[in-house]
Scaffold this active site. Structure first.
Site, mmCIF file in Angstrom:
data_model
loop_
_atom_site.group_PDB
_atom_site.id
_atom_site.type_symbol
_atom_site.label_atom_id
_atom_site.label_comp_id
_atom_site.label_asym_id
_atom_site.label_seq_id
_atom_site.Cartn_x
_atom_site.Cartn_y
_atom_site.Cartn_z
ATOM 1 N N LYS A 1 0.843 -1.196 0.000
ATOM 2 C CA LYS A 1 0.000 0.000 0.000
ATOM 3 C C LYS A 1 0.880 1.248 0.000
ATOM 4 O O LYS A 1 2.087 1.179 0.238
ATOM 5 C CB LYS A 1 -0.936 -0.015 1.210
ATOM 6 C CG LYS A 1 -0.235 -0.145 2.547
ATOM 7 C CD LYS A 1 -1.228 -0.358 3.672
ATOM 8 C CE LYS A 1 -0.497 -0.560 5.003
ATOM 9 N NZ LYS A 1 -1.440 -0.733 6.129
ATOM 10 N N TYR B 1 15.027 30.053 9.699
ATOM 11 C CA TYR B 1 13.937 30.798 10.313
ATOM 12 C C TYR B 1 14.043 30.826 11.837
ATOM 13 O O TYR B 1 14.402 29.827 12.472
ATOM 14 C CB TYR B 1 12.592 30.160 9.932
ATOM 15 C CG TYR B 1 12.221 30.318 8.475
ATOM 16 C CD1 TYR B 1 12.036 31.571 7.910
ATOM 17 C CD2 TYR B 1 12.043 29.203 7.662
ATOM 18 C CE1 TYR B 1 11.693 31.712 6.572
ATOM 19 C CE2 TYR B 1 11.696 29.328 6.328
ATOM 20 C CZ TYR B 1 11.523 30.593 5.787
ATOM 21 O OH TYR B 1 11.183 30.736 4.461
#
Length: 387
Positions: A36, A264
Protein backbone atom coordinates in the site's frame (compact mmCIF):
# COMPACT_ATOMS: atom_id res chain seq x y z
CA UNK A 1 30.50 11.69 -5.84
CA UNK A 2 27.39 13.75 -6.51
CA UNK A 3 24.03 12.42 -5.33
CA UNK A 4 21.94 14.48 -7.70
CA UNK A 5 19.70 17.21 -6.34
CA UNK A 6 17.59 14.77 -4.32
CA UNK A 7 16.94 11.10 -4.82
CA UNK A 8 15.86 7.87 -3.16
CA UNK A 9 17.77 4.79 -4.25
CA UNK A 10 15.62 1.66 -3.99
CA UNK A 11 17.67 -1.51 -3.70
CA UNK A 12 15.57 -4.24 -5.32
CA UNK A 13 18.13 -6.89 -4.42
CA UNK A 14 17.71 -5.96 -0.77
CA UNK A 15 13.93 -6.17 -1.09
CA UNK A 16 14.17 -9.61 -2.64
CA UNK A 17 16.63 -10.80 0.02
CA UNK A 18 14.31 -9.55 2.76
CA UNK A 19 11.39 -11.27 1.08
CA UNK A 20 13.24 -14.57 0.82
CA UNK A 21 14.29 -14.36 4.48
CA UNK A 22 10.81 -13.53 5.75
CA UNK A 23 9.27 -16.31 3.68
CA UNK A 24 11.72 -18.76 5.22
CA UNK A 25 10.62 -17.62 8.69
CA UNK A 26 6.93 -18.03 7.80
CA UNK A 27 7.25 -21.37 5.99
CA UNK A 28 4.93 -23.25 5.40
CA UNK A 29 2.51 -20.35 5.85
CA UNK A 30 1.81 -18.21 2.78
CA UNK A 31 3.12 -14.61 2.72
CA UNK A 32 1.06 -11.74 1.31
CA UNK A 33 3.44 -8.90 0.39
CA UNK A 34 1.80 -5.61 1.39
CA UNK A 35 2.48 -2.69 -0.98
CA UNK A 36 0.00 0.00 0.00
CA UNK A 37 0.97 3.69 -0.33
CA UNK A 38 2.94 3.07 -3.54
CA UNK A 39 4.85 0.25 -1.84
CA UNK A 40 5.58 2.39 1.23
CA UNK A 41 6.95 5.08 -1.05
CA UNK A 42 9.36 2.72 -2.82
CA UNK A 43 7.49 2.52 -6.15
CA UNK A 44 4.68 0.01 -6.61
CA UNK A 45 5.41 -1.46 -10.01
CA UNK A 46 9.12 -2.39 -9.65
CA UNK A 47 8.59 -3.66 -6.10
CA UNK A 48 5.64 -5.81 -7.19
CA UNK A 49 7.47 -7.21 -10.21
CA UNK A 50 10.45 -8.07 -8.01
CA UNK A 51 8.14 -9.90 -5.61
CA UNK A 52 6.45 -11.79 -8.44
CA UNK A 53 9.83 -12.83 -9.85
CA UNK A 54 10.67 -14.12 -6.36
CA UNK A 55 7.57 -16.33 -6.41
CA UNK A 56 5.11 -14.25 -4.38
CA UNK A 57 1.52 -15.10 -5.28
CA UNK A 58 -0.36 -12.76 -2.93
CA UNK A 59 0.02 -8.98 -2.95
CA UNK A 60 -1.97 -6.47 -0.88
CA UNK A 61 -2.35 -3.00 -2.42
CA UNK A 62 -5.23 -1.38 -0.46
CA UNK A 63 -7.23 -0.02 -3.43
CA UNK A 64 -8.65 -1.31 -6.70
CA UNK A 65 -6.90 1.35 -8.86
CA UNK A 66 -3.53 0.21 -7.48
CA UNK A 67 -4.39 -3.41 -8.28
CA UNK A 68 -5.40 -2.47 -11.82
CA UNK A 69 -2.05 -0.71 -12.28
CA UNK A 70 -0.37 -4.05 -11.64
CA UNK A 71 -2.64 -5.97 -13.96
CA UNK A 72 -1.87 -3.36 -16.64
CA UNK A 73 1.88 -4.06 -16.46
CA UNK A 74 1.41 -7.80 -16.79
CA UNK A 75 0.94 -9.14 -13.26
CA UNK A 76 -1.27 -12.08 -14.17
CA UNK A 77 -4.14 -13.75 -12.41
CA UNK A 78 -1.84 -16.37 -10.94
CA UNK A 79 -0.95 -13.54 -8.52
CA UNK A 80 -3.82 -12.65 -6.19
CA UNK A 81 -4.18 -8.90 -5.63
CA UNK A 82 -5.98 -8.12 -2.37
CA UNK A 83 -7.72 -4.75 -1.86
CA UNK A 84 -9.79 -3.63 1.12
CA UNK A 85 -10.40 0.13 1.04
CA UNK A 86 -13.00 1.04 -1.55
CA UNK A 87 -14.32 4.35 -2.84
CA UNK A 88 -18.06 4.53 -2.01
CA UNK A 89 -18.72 5.34 -5.66
CA UNK A 90 -16.46 2.67 -7.14
CA UNK A 91 -17.83 0.56 -10.00
CA UNK A 92 -16.47 -2.89 -9.15
CA UNK A 93 -16.81 -4.33 -12.66
CA UNK A 94 -13.21 -3.77 -13.72
CA UNK A 95 -11.95 -5.24 -10.46
CA UNK A 96 -14.13 -8.35 -10.83
CA UNK A 97 -13.22 -8.82 -14.49
CA UNK A 98 -9.54 -8.53 -13.55
CA UNK A 99 -9.81 -11.09 -10.73
CA UNK A 100 -8.96 -8.55 -8.03
CA UNK A 101 -9.70 -9.81 -4.52
CA UNK A 102 -12.08 -7.53 -2.62
CA UNK A 103 -12.09 -7.17 1.14
CA UNK A 104 -15.67 -6.56 2.27
CA UNK A 105 -16.93 -5.46 5.68
CA UNK A 106 -20.62 -4.63 5.27
CA UNK A 107 -23.69 -5.79 3.41
CA UNK A 108 -24.14 -2.57 1.44
CA UNK A 109 -20.70 -2.95 -0.11
CA UNK A 110 -21.22 -6.65 -0.78
CA UNK A 111 -24.54 -5.92 -2.54
CA UNK A 112 -22.76 -3.44 -4.84
CA UNK A 113 -20.18 -6.09 -5.67
CA UNK A 114 -22.84 -8.72 -6.38
CA UNK A 115 -24.71 -6.31 -8.64
CA UNK A 116 -21.53 -5.60 -10.62
CA UNK A 117 -20.89 -9.28 -11.42
CA UNK A 118 -21.13 -10.14 -15.10
CA UNK A 119 -18.94 -12.83 -16.67
CA UNK A 120 -17.23 -14.27 -13.62
CA UNK A 121 -17.82 -14.42 -9.86
CA UNK A 122 -16.22 -11.79 -7.64
CA UNK A 123 -13.43 -12.91 -5.32
CA UNK A 124 -14.30 -11.76 -1.81
CA UNK A 125 -12.59 -11.73 1.59
CA UNK A 126 -14.93 -11.10 4.53
CA UNK A 127 -13.55 -8.72 7.14
CA UNK A 128 -14.06 -9.12 10.89
CA UNK A 129 -13.73 -6.19 13.30
CA UNK A 130 -11.77 -7.80 16.13
CA UNK A 131 -11.12 -4.59 18.05
CA UNK A 132 -9.11 -2.22 15.85
CA UNK A 133 -12.39 -0.61 14.70
CA UNK A 134 -11.05 0.55 11.34
CA UNK A 135 -12.37 -2.17 9.10
CA UNK A 136 -14.38 -5.34 9.36
CA UNK A 137 -17.92 -6.23 10.38
CA UNK A 138 -18.91 -6.02 14.03
CA UNK A 139 -20.27 -9.09 15.77
CA UNK A 140 -23.77 -7.62 15.43
CA UNK A 141 -23.41 -7.19 11.65
CA UNK A 142 -21.44 -10.36 10.92
CA UNK A 143 -24.37 -12.75 10.60
CA UNK A 144 -26.12 -10.64 7.96
CA UNK A 145 -22.87 -10.26 5.99
CA UNK A 146 -22.20 -14.01 6.11
CA UNK A 147 -25.74 -14.91 5.07
CA UNK A 148 -25.61 -12.55 2.11
CA UNK A 149 -22.20 -13.92 1.09
CA UNK A 150 -23.38 -17.52 1.49
CA UNK A 151 -26.42 -16.95 -0.73
CA UNK A 152 -24.43 -15.03 -3.36
CA UNK A 153 -21.86 -17.80 -3.48
CA UNK A 154 -24.56 -20.45 -3.92
CA UNK A 155 -25.92 -18.36 -6.81
CA UNK A 156 -22.46 -18.30 -8.41
CA UNK A 157 -22.13 -14.53 -8.02
CA UNK A 158 -19.14 -14.51 -5.68
CA UNK A 159 -16.38 -16.78 -4.44
CA UNK A 160 -15.63 -16.36 -0.73
CA UNK A 161 -11.86 -16.70 -0.66
CA UNK A 162 -11.08 -15.89 2.98
CA UNK A 163 -11.95 -14.25 6.26
CA UNK A 164 -9.54 -11.70 7.67
CA UNK A 165 -8.99 -9.19 10.44
CA UNK A 166 -6.30 -6.78 11.60
CA UNK A 167 -4.85 -6.74 15.10
CA UNK A 168 -4.28 -3.65 17.21
CA UNK A 169 -0.92 -4.98 18.47
CA UNK A 170 -1.60 -3.16 21.74
CA UNK A 171 -0.59 -6.05 23.99
CA UNK A 172 -0.32 -9.83 23.87
CA UNK A 173 -3.53 -10.10 25.90
CA UNK A 174 -5.45 -7.74 23.58
CA UNK A 175 -4.27 -9.59 20.49
CA UNK A 176 -5.14 -12.97 21.98
CA UNK A 177 -8.63 -11.70 22.75
CA UNK A 178 -8.95 -10.32 19.21
CA UNK A 179 -7.93 -13.63 17.61
CA UNK A 180 -10.33 -15.54 19.86
CA UNK A 181 -13.12 -13.22 18.66
CA UNK A 182 -12.09 -13.77 15.03
CA UNK A 183 -12.09 -17.53 15.53
CA UNK A 184 -15.60 -17.33 17.00
CA UNK A 185 -16.82 -15.34 13.98
CA UNK A 186 -15.33 -17.90 11.57
CA UNK A 187 -17.03 -20.68 13.52
CA UNK A 188 -20.33 -18.79 13.31
CA UNK A 189 -19.91 -18.43 9.54
CA UNK A 190 -19.35 -22.15 9.19
CA UNK A 191 -22.41 -22.86 11.36
CA UNK A 192 -24.38 -20.70 8.93
CA UNK A 193 -23.23 -22.85 6.03
CA UNK A 194 -20.33 -20.79 4.69
CA UNK A 195 -17.02 -22.61 4.35
CA UNK A 196 -14.01 -20.35 5.04
CA UNK A 197 -11.03 -21.70 3.11
CA UNK A 198 -8.36 -19.15 4.04
CA UNK A 199 -7.80 -17.10 7.18
CA UNK A 200 -5.37 -14.20 7.61
CA UNK A 201 -5.07 -12.07 10.73
CA UNK A 202 -1.40 -11.25 11.39
CA UNK A 203 0.62 -8.44 9.87
CA UNK A 204 4.38 -7.86 10.17
CA UNK A 205 4.84 -7.64 13.94
CA UNK A 206 2.32 -10.28 15.02
CA UNK A 207 3.49 -12.53 12.20
CA UNK A 208 6.99 -12.49 13.64
CA UNK A 209 6.19 -12.64 17.33
CA UNK A 210 3.04 -14.77 17.55
CA UNK A 211 3.46 -17.95 15.52
CA UNK A 212 0.02 -19.17 16.59
CA UNK A 213 -1.57 -16.19 14.80
CA UNK A 214 -0.15 -16.98 11.38
CA UNK A 215 -3.18 -19.03 10.30
CA UNK A 216 -3.04 -19.69 6.52
CA UNK A 217 -1.31 -16.48 5.50
CA UNK A 218 0.60 -13.54 7.03
CA UNK A 219 0.44 -10.04 5.58
CA UNK A 220 4.01 -8.70 5.56
CA UNK A 221 4.78 -5.07 4.81
CA UNK A 222 7.40 -3.11 6.74
CA UNK A 223 9.74 -6.04 7.36
CA UNK A 224 10.10 -6.57 3.63
CA UNK A 225 11.39 -3.00 3.30
CA UNK A 226 13.90 -3.55 6.11
CA UNK A 227 11.88 -1.67 8.73
CA UNK A 228 11.21 -3.93 11.73
CA UNK A 229 8.38 -2.94 14.04
CA UNK A 230 9.53 -4.51 17.30
CA UNK A 231 10.79 -2.07 19.93
CA UNK A 232 14.55 -2.04 20.26
CA UNK A 233 15.10 -4.34 17.29
CA UNK A 234 17.13 -3.10 14.32
CA UNK A 235 17.06 -4.40 10.77
CA UNK A 236 20.57 -5.77 11.28
CA UNK A 237 19.41 -7.68 14.36
CA UNK A 238 16.99 -9.61 12.16
CA UNK A 239 19.25 -9.93 9.14
CA UNK A 240 17.11 -7.50 7.12
CA UNK A 241 18.45 -4.68 4.93
CA UNK A 242 16.77 -1.26 4.61
CA UNK A 243 15.69 -0.90 1.00
CA UNK A 244 15.55 2.90 0.64
CA UNK A 245 18.51 5.29 0.83
CA UNK A 246 17.66 8.99 0.61
CA UNK A 247 20.34 11.46 -0.38
CA UNK A 248 20.88 14.90 -1.82
CA UNK A 249 23.83 16.95 -3.02
CA UNK A 250 25.31 19.95 -1.26
CA UNK A 251 23.95 22.89 -3.26
CA UNK A 252 25.93 25.76 -1.68
CA UNK A 253 28.47 26.39 1.04
CA UNK A 254 28.94 29.63 2.96
CA UNK A 255 31.52 30.75 5.50
CA UNK A 256 29.93 32.68 8.38
CA UNK A 257 31.21 34.31 11.58
CA UNK A 258 30.56 33.28 15.18
CA UNK A 259 27.04 34.07 16.41
CA UNK A 260 25.37 33.78 13.01
CA UNK A 261 21.67 32.98 13.20
CA UNK A 262 20.67 30.12 10.94
CA UNK A 263 17.37 29.64 9.09
CA UNK A 264 13.94 30.80 10.31
CA UNK A 265 13.59 32.19 13.83
CA UNK A 266 17.33 31.84 14.47
CA UNK A 267 16.74 28.77 16.61
CA UNK A 268 20.37 27.86 15.93
CA UNK A 269 23.39 30.17 16.17
CA UNK A 270 26.95 29.28 15.32
CA UNK A 271 29.34 29.13 18.26
CA UNK A 272 32.48 29.64 16.12
CA UNK A 273 33.38 30.83 12.67
CA UNK A 274 32.16 27.96 10.52
CA UNK A 275 30.92 26.71 7.16
CA UNK A 276 27.25 26.14 6.46
CA UNK A 277 26.24 23.62 3.80
CA UNK A 278 22.87 24.00 2.08
CA UNK A 279 21.02 20.72 1.43
CA UNK A 280 18.18 21.09 -1.14
CA UNK A 281 15.55 18.88 0.47
CA UNK A 282 12.95 19.99 2.99
CA UNK A 283 9.57 19.35 4.52
CA UNK A 284 7.90 19.41 1.09
CA UNK A 285 10.00 16.32 0.39
CA UNK A 286 9.23 14.56 3.65
CA UNK A 287 11.89 15.88 6.05
CA UNK A 288 9.89 16.89 9.15
CA UNK A 289 10.45 20.36 10.60
CA UNK A 290 10.97 18.59 13.92
CA UNK A 291 14.22 17.11 12.55
CA UNK A 292 16.19 20.14 13.73
CA UNK A 293 18.61 19.07 16.44
CA UNK A 294 17.31 15.50 16.40
CA UNK A 295 18.59 14.17 13.08
CA UNK A 296 22.12 13.79 11.79
CA UNK A 297 22.99 13.49 8.11
CA UNK A 298 26.20 12.05 6.68
CA UNK A 299 28.65 13.89 4.41
CA UNK A 300 31.96 12.29 3.47
CA UNK A 301 31.52 9.55 6.08
CA UNK A 302 30.91 12.00 8.93
CA UNK A 303 27.63 12.84 10.62
CA UNK A 304 26.38 16.37 11.15
CA UNK A 305 23.19 17.55 12.88
CA UNK A 306 20.62 19.57 10.98
CA UNK A 307 21.21 23.20 12.00
CA UNK A 308 18.20 25.50 12.32
CA UNK A 309 14.68 25.13 11.05
CA UNK A 310 13.96 22.73 8.20
CA UNK A 311 12.39 24.83 5.44
CA UNK A 312 10.03 23.73 2.68
CA UNK A 313 12.79 23.04 0.17
CA UNK A 314 16.04 22.91 2.13
CA UNK A 315 17.92 22.74 5.38
CA UNK A 316 21.40 23.73 6.57
CA UNK A 317 24.22 21.77 8.15
CA UNK A 318 27.02 23.25 10.23
CA UNK A 319 30.15 21.45 8.98
CA UNK A 320 32.71 23.47 10.91
CA UNK A 321 36.07 23.59 9.16
CA UNK A 322 35.63 20.31 7.30
CA UNK A 323 36.27 20.19 3.57
CA UNK A 324 32.69 19.98 2.34
CA UNK A 325 32.06 21.12 -1.21
CA UNK A 326 29.21 21.76 -3.61
CA UNK A 327 28.13 18.44 -5.12
CA UNK A 328 29.15 16.30 -2.14
CA UNK A 329 26.66 13.59 -1.28
CA UNK A 330 24.48 14.13 1.79
CA UNK A 331 22.96 10.86 2.99
CA UNK A 332 19.86 11.41 5.08
CA UNK A 333 19.28 7.74 5.84
CA UNK A 334 20.33 4.41 4.40
CA UNK A 335 21.44 0.95 5.45
CA UNK A 336 23.72 2.23 8.22
CA UNK A 337 26.62 0.17 6.87
CA UNK A 338 28.73 3.28 6.22
CA UNK A 339 27.83 4.98 9.48
CA UNK A 340 24.84 6.94 8.17
CA UNK A 341 21.54 7.12 10.02
CA UNK A 342 18.89 4.51 9.30
CA UNK A 343 15.20 5.12 8.82
CA UNK A 344 14.62 3.36 12.14
CA UNK A 345 16.86 5.92 13.85
CA UNK A 346 14.86 8.69 12.22
CA UNK A 347 11.65 7.20 13.51
CA UNK A 348 12.92 6.91 17.06
CA UNK A 349 14.42 10.40 17.05
CA UNK A 350 11.15 11.89 15.78
CA UNK A 351 8.83 9.85 18.04
CA UNK A 352 7.31 7.98 15.13
CA UNK A 353 7.92 4.81 13.11
CA UNK A 354 10.13 4.12 10.13
CA UNK A 355 7.13 3.43 7.92
CA UNK A 356 5.92 7.01 8.33
CA UNK A 357 9.33 8.36 7.35
CA UNK A 358 9.61 6.43 4.06
CA UNK A 359 5.96 7.06 3.16
CA UNK A 360 6.50 10.81 3.61
CA UNK A 361 9.28 11.01 1.02
CA UNK A 362 7.67 13.11 -1.67
CA UNK A 363 7.44 12.91 -5.44
CA UNK A 364 10.15 15.54 -6.01
CA UNK A 365 12.63 12.99 -4.69
CA UNK A 366 13.56 10.91 -7.73
CA UNK A 367 13.23 7.15 -7.23
CA UNK A 368 16.19 5.27 -8.66
CA UNK A 369 15.69 1.50 -8.68
CA UNK A 370 18.89 -0.50 -8.58
CA UNK A 371 19.70 -4.20 -8.50
CA UNK A 372 17.50 -6.90 -10.01
CA UNK A 373 16.66 -4.44 -12.78
CA UNK A 374 18.36 -6.49 -15.45
CA UNK A 375 16.13 -9.49 -14.86
CA UNK A 376 12.82 -10.43 -16.46
CA UNK A 377 9.80 -8.22 -16.19
CA UNK A 378 11.46 -5.87 -13.69
CA UNK A 379 14.15 -4.94 -16.18
CA UNK A 380 11.65 -4.58 -19.01
CA UNK A 381 9.48 -2.28 -16.91
CA UNK A 382 12.36 -0.09 -15.75
CA UNK A 383 13.86 0.18 -19.23
CA UNK A 384 10.47 1.23 -20.56
CA UNK A 385 10.06 3.75 -17.74
CA UNK A 386 13.43 5.33 -18.53
CA UNK A 387 12.98 5.45 -22.32
Amino acid sequence: MSAGLRRAVIDLDAYRANLDLVRSWMDPVEVMAIMKADAYGHGLEPIALTAVDAGIRWIGVLTVPAALRLRAIGVGEDVHLFTWQHDPGLDFRDAIDSAVDLGVSNTAELRRIVEAVDQRPARVHLGVDSGLHRDGATAEDWTALVELARDAQRDGRIEVVAAYTHLAESSDADDSEAVAHFDAMVERAEDLGLDIRWEHVAASLAGLERKEFRKDMVRMGANLFGIPGADGVSAADLGLTPVMTVSAAVAKTKRVPVGTGVSYDYTYRTDTETTLALVPIGYADGVPRAAQGRIEVAINDRRYPIAGRVAMDQFLVDVGDDDVRVGDTVTLFGTGEDGESTVLEWGRALDTIGEEIVCRIGSRVQRVHEGHSGEGRVGEYLRGERS
